[in-house]
Design a protein around this motif. Structure first.
Motif, short mmCIF file in Angstrom:
data_model
loop_
_atom_site.label_atom_id
_atom_site.label_comp_id
_atom_site.label_asym_id
_atom_site.label_seq_id
_atom_site.Cartn_x
_atom_site.Cartn_y
_atom_site.Cartn_z
N LEU A 252 6.56 0.45 -5.03
CA LEU A 252 5.13 0.77 -5.21
C LEU A 252 4.65 1.75 -4.16
CD1 LEU A 252 3.89 -2.89 -5.79
CD2 LEU A 252 3.76 -1.06 -7.48
N ARG A 253 3.61 2.50 -4.48
CA ARG A 253 2.88 3.24 -3.47
C ARG A 253 2.02 2.21 -2.72
NH1 ARG A 253 -1.42 7.59 -5.17
NH2 ARG A 253 -0.43 7.18 -7.18
N PHE A 254 2.13 2.20 -1.38
CA PHE A 254 1.41 1.13 -0.67
C PHE A 254 0.91 1.59 0.69
CE2 PHE A 254 5.77 0.85 0.88
CZ PHE A 254 5.60 0.67 2.24
N THR A 255 -0.05 0.83 1.22
CA THR A 255 -0.50 0.94 2.60
C THR A 255 -0.44 -0.46 3.18
OG1 THR A 255 -1.92 2.82 2.11
CG2 THR A 255 -2.47 1.54 4.08
N HIS A 256 0.17 -0.56 4.35
CA HIS A 256 0.38 -1.87 4.99
C HIS A 256 -0.49 -1.96 6.23
CE1 HIS A 256 3.59 -4.86 6.76
NE2 HIS A 256 2.42 -5.42 6.59
N LEU A 257 -1.43 -2.88 6.24
CA LEU A 257 -2.33 -3.08 7.38
C LEU A 257 -2.24 -4.53 7.84
CD1 LEU A 257 -5.50 -1.36 5.81
CD2 LEU A 257 -3.83 -0.27 7.33
N HIS A 258 -2.80 -4.80 9.01
CA HIS A 258 -2.87 -6.20 9.45
C HIS A 258 -4.08 -6.39 10.35
CE1 HIS A 258 -1.71 -5.65 13.71
NE2 HIS A 258 -1.15 -4.55 13.24
N SER B 189 3.77 -8.05 -7.20
CA SER B 189 4.25 -6.67 -7.04
C SER B 189 4.99 -6.23 -8.30
CB SER B 189 5.16 -6.53 -5.81
OG SER B 189 6.38 -7.21 -6.00
N GLN B 190 5.67 -7.16 -8.95
CA GLN B 190 6.41 -6.80 -10.15
C GLN B 190 5.48 -6.61 -11.35
OE1 GLN B 190 9.83 -9.43 -10.28
NE2 GLN B 190 10.74 -8.37 -8.53
N HIS C 35 -2.05 2.08 -6.28
CA HIS C 35 -1.84 2.10 -4.83
C HIS C 35 -2.19 0.72 -4.28
CE1 HIS C 35 -2.20 4.55 -0.86
NE2 HIS C 35 -2.22 3.27 -0.56
N TRP C 36 -1.21 0.08 -3.69
CA TRP C 36 -1.39 -1.31 -3.21
C TRP C 36 -1.73 -1.29 -1.72
CZ3 TRP C 36 2.98 -5.58 -3.12
CH2 TRP C 36 2.37 -6.85 -3.13
N ILE C 37 -2.87 -1.87 -1.37
CA ILE C 37 -3.24 -2.01 0.05
C ILE C 37 -3.08 -3.49 0.42
CG2 ILE C 37 -5.02 -1.65 1.80
CD1 ILE C 37 -6.28 0.46 0.02
N VAL C 38 -2.04 -3.75 1.19
CA VAL C 38 -1.73 -5.12 1.58
C VAL C 38 -2.16 -5.32 3.03
CG1 VAL C 38 0.13 -6.79 1.93
CG2 VAL C 38 0.19 -5.23 -0.02
N PRO D 207 -8.01 8.18 -12.63
CA PRO D 207 -8.33 7.57 -11.34
C PRO D 207 -7.20 6.68 -10.85
CG PRO D 207 -10.06 7.11 -12.97
CD PRO D 207 -8.96 7.81 -13.67
N VAL D 208 -7.03 6.64 -9.55
CA VAL D 208 -6.06 5.72 -8.93
C VAL D 208 -6.69 4.33 -8.86
CG1 VAL D 208 -4.70 5.23 -6.86
CG2 VAL D 208 -5.27 7.60 -7.45
N ILE D 209 -5.91 3.32 -9.16
CA ILE D 209 -6.38 1.95 -8.92
C ILE D 209 -5.86 1.50 -7.56
CG2 ILE D 209 -6.24 -0.46 -9.64
CD1 ILE D 209 -6.19 0.52 -12.53
N TYR D 210 -6.79 1.19 -6.64
CA TYR D 210 -6.45 0.63 -5.34
C TYR D 210 -6.62 -0.88 -5.42
CZ TYR D 210 -6.74 5.36 -3.47
OH TYR D 210 -6.52 6.69 -3.23
N ALA D 211 -5.53 -1.61 -5.29
CA ALA D 211 -5.62 -3.07 -5.27
C ALA D 211 -5.51 -3.53 -3.82
CB ALA D 211 -4.51 -3.68 -6.11
N ILE D 212 -6.51 -4.27 -3.37
CA ILE D 212 -6.54 -4.78 -1.99
C ILE D 212 -6.13 -6.24 -1.99
CG2 ILE D 212 -8.05 -5.32 -0.04
CD1 ILE D 212 -9.74 -2.87 -0.82
N THR D 213 -5.03 -6.53 -1.29
CA THR D 213 -4.50 -7.90 -1.27
C THR D 213 -4.41 -8.43 0.16
OG1 THR D 213 -3.18 -7.46 -3.26
CG2 THR D 213 -2.52 -9.35 -1.90
N PRO D 214 -5.28 -9.39 0.53
CA PRO D 214 -5.08 -10.09 1.80
C PRO D 214 -3.93 -11.09 1.62
CG PRO D 214 -7.23 -10.66 0.80
CD PRO D 214 -6.42 -9.94 -0.23
#
Ligand code: UGA
Ligand code: MN
Length: 251
Positions: free
Chosen positions: A56-62, A23-24, A33-36, A1-8
């Motif tokens: 990192l594999r990431f998704t950038h939202l705001h 991140s390091q 997969h980092w969701i920032v 499974p992928v771990i999705y970490a959600i970081t506000p």
């Protein structure tokens, strides 16, 4: 499974240092997969570049926290819940971009905590909701779920022990499939202080279903650290004399 970490995350003097540090850590985690989600009306350059260079594999939202919910500089930090809209946006993104057939685990990883790599080994096998101790939180050395015969039977916590799930955000992970199957489940912006975690978990699991990790919740693998706000007294004095530091140098 992928771990999705959600970081506000939000702009402040220590933001880059926090994001570099975690991140390091995350670079050492496989299938990650980092969701920032920035608490900002735009994606900032600082965070965009940091993510692009992170490896990192990431998704950038705001999304900006609405004014009426936002902390003022003078407010004590506990007055209002933090990172709520941001985490909910990330949940929405997962629901719009991931299929029920995908195996994944979702973890809410605030930018100021300290994460042991061993935590991610524990998280990965989450079936519904897994739980473990959190260090340096709630005015205690640690808080933790109490486990008997492999099942959670209560919680070691001192602050508002009657909350439905008296746990910090860093103390649980949720199977992606459970979140995709319960599309309404989200954090309640108006949750009373301390009830944010419960506002999500209540609609997903019961205490008996929680899956204890970290040797039946006897090991601390994540710490609720908080960075001291840096003092800028000298910087301000120099600025008044027109001798402030070079603003083109990012900190
Ligand atoms: C505690 C919990 O550990 C948080 O998960 C929970 O959101 C918070 O209480 C709460 O009750 O709202 P604490 O250390 O006091 O955490 O909160 P912060 O670390 O200051 O904020 C949590 C996350 O939200 C961080 O990742 C932070 O960068 C982000 N945040 C904070 C924003 O996106 N916007 C803000 O205005 C403030
Ligand atoms: Mn924090």
């Amino acid at each position: 499974p992928v771990i999705y970490a959600i970081t506000p995350t939000y702009a402040r003097l220590v933001q880059k240092a926090e994001l570099v540090r975690i991140s390091q850590t995350f670079l050492h985690v496989k299938n990650f997969h980092w969701i920032v989600v920035e608490d900002s009306p735009v994606k900032t350059q600082l965070v965009s570049e940091l993510l692009a260079q992170s490896g990192l594999r990431f998704t950038h939202l705001h999304t900006e926290t609405p004014k009426e919910h936002k902390l003022k500089e003078s407010d004590p930090n506990w007055l209002k819940p933090r990172g709520v809209e941001q985490r909910n946006l990330a949940l929405q993104w997962l629901r719009e971009n991931r299929e029920l057939s995908e195996e994944g685990v979702v973890y809410f990883a605030d930018d100021d905590n300290t994460y042991s790599l061993r935590l991610f080994d524990e998280i990965r096998s989450t079936k519904r909701v897994s739980v473990w101790p959190v260090g340096l939180v709630g005015g205690l050395r640690f808080e933790r779920p109490l486990v008997e015969k492999g099942r959670v039977v209560g919680f070691y916590t001192a602050w508002k022990p009657n909350r439905p799930f008296p746990m910090d955000m860093a103390g649980f992970a949720i199977a992606l499939q459970l979140l995709l199957a319960n599309r309404e489940a989200q954090f309640d912006m108006l949750a009373e202080r301390g009830y944010l975690e419960s506002s999500l978990l209540q609609s997903l699991v019961s205490i008996e279903e929680l899956e204890p990790r970290a040797d039946n919740c006897t090991k601390v693998l994540v710490w609720h650290t908080r960075s001291e706000k840096p003092k800028m007294k000298q910087e301000e004095l120099l600025q008044k004399q027109g001798l402030g530091s070079d603003p083109s140098i990012e900190v």
